[in-house]
Design a protein around this motif. Structure first.
Motif, PDB file in Angstrom:
ATOM      1  N   THR A 219      33.931  26.968  20.076  1.00 54.47           N
ATOM      2  CA  THR A 219      34.450  25.762  19.428  1.00 54.47           C
ATOM      3  C   THR A 219      34.678  25.977  17.939  1.00 54.47           C
ATOM      4  O   THR A 219      35.396  25.210  17.291  1.00 54.47           O
ATOM      5  N   THR A 222      39.108  29.504  15.039  1.00 53.98           N
ATOM      6  CA  THR A 222      40.295  28.915  14.399  1.00 53.98           C
ATOM      7  C   THR A 222      41.474  29.850  14.573  1.00 53.98           C
ATOM      8  O   THR A 222      41.296  31.068  14.714  1.00 53.98           O
ATOM      9  N   GLN A 234      45.150  22.800  21.428  1.00 51.00           N
ATOM     10  CA  GLN A 234      45.106  21.612  20.586  1.00 51.00           C
ATOM     11  C   GLN A 234      43.702  21.008  20.585  1.00 51.00           C
ATOM     12  O   GLN A 234      42.981  21.068  21.580  1.00 51.00           O
ATOM     13  N   GLU A 235      43.338  20.444  19.460  1.00 55.52           N
ATOM     14  CA  GLU A 235      41.958  20.005  19.222  1.00 55.52           C
ATOM     15  C   GLU A 235      41.410  19.111  20.332  1.00 55.52           C
ATOM     16  O   GLU A 235      40.266  19.245  20.753  1.00 55.52           O
TER      17      GLU A 235
END
Length: 311
Positions: A219, A222, A234-235
């Motif tokens: 998580t 990046t 996508q987040e």
């Protein structure tokens, strides 16, 4: 001994684990590539029975085909290796354009033969469809080249289902390459019924979803490259996708293999999927991809993964 699989109606038989070679000479795709490392990973593939190598004019451009040719020439194993390559792009005034016209395709095949230093291309794909050429006419030109012995099988990539049906009007298409992975499964309804019915091999690209299905991300990961624009990164869905991958890790740990091995083995259990062509940046990754062939999934495990990624 690897049980080779037939590519559609063609006379080509391949190791179901192939090599996606866009990191071999693909300087326009990856920065700071070492060409000797690229050649070495092709050597490793050939020496270990990975006889299916997937490249394209656009990888480099042109350089991937040239490097693969050098390795094939030194190996003396050209007749043992199935080369798949793709054409359709051209550059005019610095702009990339797509052309499926018969004259262009015939000309590009000749150029590709020279880059690959070979008398025939095993599998020739039209890499992208253009907007004007009737697809059956484009495929008709490739059929003439096949009849002349310059190519052995005909493929298309990135064609819509409608374009595929037009291309295959005369039954000449042997292989379709398209996007398919556990996070992008629309091909199951849009392509698979047709390809199965017409004995066309389906070969997925992005099988590991740009690394997300390898289990190497967290998580905190990046991304500042093409991945940041992909829907499954996508987040709002990224963390959910990671949770699903962790459940595959449980199966992988029980079998003593990597998450990627389980994912690739699952694809090969799908009726429509003939072979997979994961990429590799070095020889170690080539050998690691081959471990997929040792994975035996139970029917229950296949179903668990199926249902997990339908949610």
């Amino acid at each position: 001994m690897v049980n080779k699989v037939q590519l559609g109606k063609s006379e080509l038989f391949v190791n179901p684990i192939g090599l996606g070679a866009n990191a071999v000479g693909g300087h326009n795709l990856y920065p700071n590539l070492d060409e000797e490392v690229g050649k070495d990973l092709v050597r490793t593939a050939i020496e270990n029975g990975m006889n299916f190598i997937d490249t394209a004019f656009s990888y480099g451009p042109e350089r991937s085909e040239e490097l693969i040719a050098e390795v094939l020439k030194e190996s003396g194993k050209r007749n043992e290796v199935i080369i798949g390559t793709k054409i359709a792009q051209k550059f005019m005034d610095g702009k990339k354009m797509i052309d499926n016209s018969p004259a262009f395709l015939r000309n590009e095949v000749e150029k590709s033969l020279k880059r690959l230093q070979t008398e025939y291309i095993d599998l020739l794909y039209i890499h992208y469809p253009d907007e004007t050429t009737p697809k059956d006419e484009a495929i008709g030109a490739l059929k003439q080249l096949k009849d002349a012995g310059k190519i052995r099988a005909i493929g298309v990539s990135n064609f819509s289902p409608e374009q595929l049906k037009e291309a295959n009007k005369d039954g000449y298409v042997d292989v379709v390459q398209g996007e398919y992975n556990l996070l992008s499964r629309s091909a199951e309804s849009s392509y698979f019924p047709y390809t199965i019915e017409n004995n066309i091999a389906f070969i997925p690209y992005f099988p590991l979803a740009s690394g997300l299905l390898t289990g190497k991300y967290t998580t905190e990961s990046t991304f500042n490259d093409l991945r940041k624009g992909l829907p499954y990164f996508q987040e709002q869905v990224f963390s959910k996708n990671l949770e699903k991958v962790e459940q595959i890790r449980n199966i992988a740990n029980q079998k003593g293999v990597d998450v990627a091995h389980i994912v690739l083995a699952w694809y090969l259990k799908q009726e429509a999927v003939t072979a997979v062509i994961p990429g590799a940046k070095n020889s170690e990754q080539v050998l690691n991809n081959l471990k997929t062939l040792d994975v035996q999934l139970t029917n229950d495990e296949i179903l668990v993964i199926d249902e997990l990624f339908r949610a």
